[in-house]
Design a protein around this motif. Structure first.
Motif, PDB file in Angstrom:
ATOM      1  N   LEU A 142      46.246  58.066  38.610  1.00 20.89           N
ATOM      2  CA  LEU A 142      46.907  57.958  37.307  1.00 20.89           C
ATOM      3  C   LEU A 142      48.165  58.824  37.269  1.00 20.89           C
ATOM      4  O   LEU A 142      49.196  58.413  36.726  1.00 20.89           O
ATOM      5  N   ALA A 143      48.075  60.020  37.839  1.00 15.38           N
ATOM      6  CA  ALA A 143      49.240  60.905  37.884  1.00 15.38           C
ATOM      7  C   ALA A 143      50.368  60.273  38.701  1.00 15.38           C
ATOM      8  O   ALA A 143      51.547  60.368  38.324  1.00 15.38           O
ATOM      9  N   ILE A 144      50.019  59.632  39.786  1.00 16.75           N
ATOM     10  CA  ILE A 144      51.024  58.965  40.618  1.00 16.75           C
ATOM     11  C   ILE A 144      51.689  57.827  39.854  1.00 16.75           C
ATOM     12  O   ILE A 144      52.914  57.689  39.845  1.00 16.75           O
ATOM     13  N   ILE A 145      50.877  57.015  39.177  1.00 13.83           N
ATOM     14  CA  ILE A 145      51.429  55.902  38.396  1.00 13.83           C
ATOM     15  C   ILE A 145      52.358  56.425  37.305  1.00 13.83           C
ATOM     16  O   ILE A 145      53.458  55.899  37.090  1.00 13.83           O
ATOM     17  N   SER A 146      51.945  57.479  36.616  1.00 19.14           N
ATOM     18  CA  SER A 146      52.764  58.037  35.538  1.00 19.14           C
ATOM     19  C   SER A 146      54.096  58.565  36.061  1.00 19.14           C
ATOM     20  O   SER A 146      55.098  58.582  35.345  1.00 19.14           O
ATOM     21  N   ALA A 147      54.104  59.012  37.327  1.00 13.84           N
ATOM     22  CA  ALA A 147      55.333  59.522  37.929  1.00 13.84           C
ATOM     23  C   ALA A 147      56.283  58.413  38.350  1.00 13.84           C
ATOM     24  O   ALA A 147      57.489  58.628  38.467  1.00 13.84           O
ATOM     25  N   LEU A 148      55.752  57.222  38.566  1.00 12.45           N
ATOM     26  CA  LEU A 148      56.561  56.130  39.101  1.00 12.45           C
ATOM     27  C   LEU A 148      57.148  55.218  38.034  1.00 12.45           C
ATOM     28  O   LEU A 148      58.128  54.517  38.301  1.00 12.45           O
ATOM     29  N   ILE A 149      56.572  55.211  36.834  1.00 13.40           N
ATOM     30  CA  ILE A 149      56.932  54.164  35.873  1.00 13.40           C
ATOM     31  C   ILE A 149      58.350  54.300  35.327  1.00 13.40           C
ATOM     32  O   ILE A 149      58.892  53.332  34.790  1.00 13.40           O
ATOM     33  N   HIS A 150      58.990  55.473  35.455  1.00 16.02           N
ATOM     34  CA  HIS A 150      60.377  55.574  34.974  1.00 16.02           C
ATOM     35  C   HIS A 150      61.387  55.423  36.099  1.00 16.02           C
ATOM     36  O   HIS A 150      62.578  55.700  35.920  1.00 16.02           O
ATOM     37  N   ASP A 151      60.920  54.969  37.275  1.00 13.01           N
ATOM     38  CA  ASP A 151      61.792  54.657  38.397  1.00 13.01           C
ATOM     39  C   ASP A 151      62.696  55.842  38.740  1.00 13.01           C
ATOM     40  O   ASP A 151      63.927  55.760  38.681  1.00 13.01           O
ATOM     41  N   PRO A 152      62.094  56.973  39.139  1.00 14.25           N
ATOM     42  CA  PRO A 152      62.861  58.207  39.353  1.00 14.25           C
ATOM     43  C   PRO A 152      63.777  58.138  40.574  1.00 14.25           C
ATOM     44  O   PRO A 152      63.535  57.379  41.516  1.00 14.25           O
ATOM     45  N   LYS A 153      64.828  58.960  40.540  1.00 13.68           N
ATOM     46  CA  LYS A 153      65.717  59.085  41.695  1.00 13.68           C
ATOM     47  C   LYS A 153      65.168  60.084  42.707  1.00 13.68           C
ATOM     48  O   LYS A 153      65.517  60.025  43.887  1.00 13.68           O
ATOM     49  N   LEU A 154      64.355  61.030  42.226  1.00 18.78           N
ATOM     50  CA  LEU A 154      63.759  62.054  43.082  1.00 18.78           C
ATOM     51  C   LEU A 154      62.279  62.168  42.750  1.00 18.78           C
ATOM     52  O   LEU A 154      61.907  62.288  41.581  1.00 18.78           O
ATOM     53  N   ILE A 155      61.443  62.126  43.786  1.00 21.61           N
ATOM     54  CA  ILE A 155      60.004  62.331  43.610  1.00 21.61           C
ATOM     55  C   ILE A 155      59.613  63.591  44.380  1.00 21.61           C
ATOM     56  O   ILE A 155      59.888  63.704  45.576  1.00 21.61           O
ATOM     57  N   VAL A 156      58.988  64.521  43.674  1.00 25.12           N
ATOM     58  CA  VAL A 156      58.539  65.778  44.269  1.00 25.12           C
ATOM     59  C   VAL A 156      57.023  65.819  44.179  1.00 25.12           C
ATOM     60  O   VAL A 156      56.457  65.694  43.084  1.00 25.12           O
ATOM     61  N   MET A 157      56.362  65.989  45.326  1.00 25.59           N
ATOM     62  CA  MET A 157      54.902  65.925  45.355  1.00 25.59           C
ATOM     63  C   MET A 157      54.320  67.107  46.125  1.00 25.59           C
ATOM     64  O   MET A 157      54.838  67.495  47.174  1.00 25.59           O
ATOM     65  N   ASP A 158      53.242  67.662  45.582  1.00 25.48           N
ATOM     66  CA  ASP A 158      52.546  68.774  46.226  1.00 25.48           C
ATOM     67  C   ASP A 158      51.199  68.257  46.726  1.00 25.48           C
ATOM     68  O   ASP A 158      50.302  67.992  45.925  1.00 25.48           O
ATOM     69  N   GLU A 159      51.074  68.092  48.028  1.00 28.18           N
ATOM     70  CA  GLU A 159      49.846  67.579  48.643  1.00 28.18           C
ATOM     71  C   GLU A 159      49.377  66.269  47.980  1.00 28.18           C
ATOM     72  O   GLU A 159      48.257  66.189  47.464  1.00 28.18           O
ATOM     73  N   PRO A 160      50.202  65.241  47.979  1.00 30.88           N
ATOM     74  CA  PRO A 160      49.877  64.019  47.221  1.00 30.88           C
ATOM     75  C   PRO A 160      48.698  63.222  47.747  1.00 30.88           C
ATOM     76  O   PRO A 160      48.129  62.411  47.017  1.00 30.88           O
ATOM     77  N   PHE A 161      48.314  63.420  49.014  1.00 31.48           N
ATOM     78  CA  PHE A 161      47.249  62.605  49.586  1.00 31.48           C
ATOM     79  C   PHE A 161      45.857  63.216  49.417  1.00 31.48           C
ATOM     80  O   PHE A 161      44.856  62.573  49.734  1.00 31.48           O
ATOM     81  N   VAL A 162      45.802  64.444  48.900  1.00 32.88           N
ATOM     82  CA  VAL A 162      44.507  65.089  48.684  1.00 32.88           C
ATOM     83  C   VAL A 162      43.742  64.345  47.589  1.00 32.88           C
ATOM     84  O   VAL A 162      44.264  64.102  46.500  1.00 32.88           O
ATOM     85  N   GLY A 163      42.533  63.956  47.881  1.00 34.45           N
ATOM     86  CA  GLY A 163      41.700  63.280  46.890  1.00 34.45           C
ATOM     87  C   GLY A 163      41.836  61.771  46.868  1.00 34.45           C
ATOM     88  O   GLY A 163      41.073  61.093  46.183  1.00 34.45           O
ATOM     89  N   LEU A 164      42.798  61.234  47.602  1.00 35.13           N
ATOM     90  CA  LEU A 164      42.967  59.787  47.642  1.00 35.13           C
ATOM     91  C   LEU A 164      42.087  59.175  48.729  1.00 35.13           C
ATOM     92  O   LEU A 164      41.977  59.723  49.826  1.00 35.13           O
ATOM     93  N   ASP A 165      41.488  58.035  48.428  1.00 37.49           N
ATOM     94  CA  ASP A 165      40.732  57.320  49.452  1.00 37.49           C
ATOM     95  C   ASP A 165      41.725  56.683  50.426  1.00 37.49           C
ATOM     96  O   ASP A 165      42.926  56.594  50.137  1.00 37.49           O
ATOM     97  N   PRO A 166      41.270  56.277  51.607  1.00 39.03           N
ATOM     98  CA  PRO A 166      42.196  55.755  52.626  1.00 39.03           C
ATOM     99  C   PRO A 166      43.074  54.602  52.149  1.00 39.03           C
ATOM    100  O   PRO A 166      44.257  54.532  52.497  1.00 39.03           O
ATOM    101  N   LYS A 167      42.508  53.699  51.358  1.00 33.53           N
ATOM    102  CA  LYS A 167      43.303  52.560  50.886  1.00 33.53           C
ATOM    103  C   LYS A 167      44.399  53.011  49.929  1.00 33.53           C
ATOM    104  O   LYS A 167      45.540  52.548  50.003  1.00 33.53           O
ATOM    105  N   ALA A 168      44.070  53.947  49.031  1.00 30.07           N
ATOM    106  CA  ALA A 168      45.058  54.458  48.081  1.00 30.07           C
ATOM    107  C   ALA A 168      46.146  55.239  48.813  1.00 30.07           C
ATOM    108  O   ALA A 168      47.332  55.165  48.453  1.00 30.07           O
ATOM    109  N   ALA A 169      45.754  56.000  49.833  1.00 28.99           N
ATOM    110  CA  ALA A 169      46.734  56.748  50.624  1.00 28.99           C
ATOM    111  C   ALA A 169      47.698  55.789  51.320  1.00 28.99           C
ATOM    112  O   ALA A 169      48.915  56.029  51.366  1.00 28.99           O
TER     113      ALA A 169
END
Length: 237
Positions: A142-169
């Motif tokens: 949900l946090a990832i989706i909320s970060a993407l919906i305004h079509d940002p020019k810069l995406i900053v992520m801190d350990e984004p793959f932690v907690g994601l299942d293999p398909k989501a990663a």
């Protein structure tokens, strides 16, 4: 897109968590930021997105100063923390609409983006549920989706793959490639060196608050693996 110039952060006891960091992340870059726990990755990331104040150096996003023009910077930036702190008394769809309202996204654009990313991350059927009922992985999605919906020019992520299942990663990696292909810049920290080596075109290694090596993946790795390079520079005096 992102310029970090002479950035340092000193905490109360006099320890420099970040020491004279200089990095440039250009449009289209997938830039990995790697280092041990406590090396200064999260400190740097939190300063970039305006969560952490600092006194030394300058950080520019799309030519705007994080310190002097914070709203201009945040309009074009998305931030995904390592442990999303979401409003648990809202439903997933209420939260996404709230974020869309903050960024003044029109109804048609937000509906299209929410539908697209919720389907990709397979949480469409859960958007009507309270966020408090979500697992850690679902909150991360949900946090990832909320970060993407305004079509940002810069995406900053801190350990984004932690907690994601293999398909989501895998889905997130595909989205990162797609966004960078159209000019978005991505700067993210990770402990998963294999992911960084396969995904990033540039990387910086930080140790005890200092950048000890950075450049294109080809320049740093050569015929070695990123893991070998990382261990070598970490062991240097």
């Amino acid at each position: 897109m992102l310029e970090i110039k002479g950035f340092s952060k000193v905490y109360g006891e006099g320890k420099k968590a970040a020491d004279n960091i200089n990095l440039t992340i250009e449009s289209g870059d997938i830039y990995g930021f790697i280092g041990h726990n406590g090396a200064g990755k999260s400190t740097t990331i939190r300063a970039i997105v305006g969560v952490l104040d600092f006194t030394e150096g300058e950080i520019l996003i799309d030519g705007h100063s994080v310190k002097k023009e914070p709203l201009e910077c945040k309009k074009v930036t998305a931030y995904i923390p390592d442990n999303p702190d979401l409003y648990e008394n809202l439903t997933g769809i209420q939260y996404l609409n709230f974020i869309a309202d903050v960024f003044e996204i029109g109804e048609a654009q937000r509906e299209e983006a929410i539908r697209k990313y919720a389907d990709l991350f397979e949480i469409t059927d859960s958007l009507g549920d309270l966020i408090g009922s979500y697992s850690h992985g679902m909150k991360q999605k949900l946090a990832i989706i909320s970060a993407l919906i305004h079509d940002p020019k810069l995406i900053v992520m801190d350990e984004p793959f932690v907690g994601l299942d293999p398909k989501a990663a895998f889905t997130l990696k595909q989205i990162m490639h797609e966004m960078c292909a159209k000019g978005t810049a991505i700067f993210f920290s990770t402990h998963v060196l294999d992911v960084a080596e396969k995904l990033c075109n540039k990387v910086a290694i930080i140790r005890q608050g200092k950048i000890i090596d950075n450049g294109t993946m080809e320049e740093l790795v050569g015929k070695k693996s990123l893991e070998e390079v990382f261990m070598e520079v970490q062991n240097e005096k």
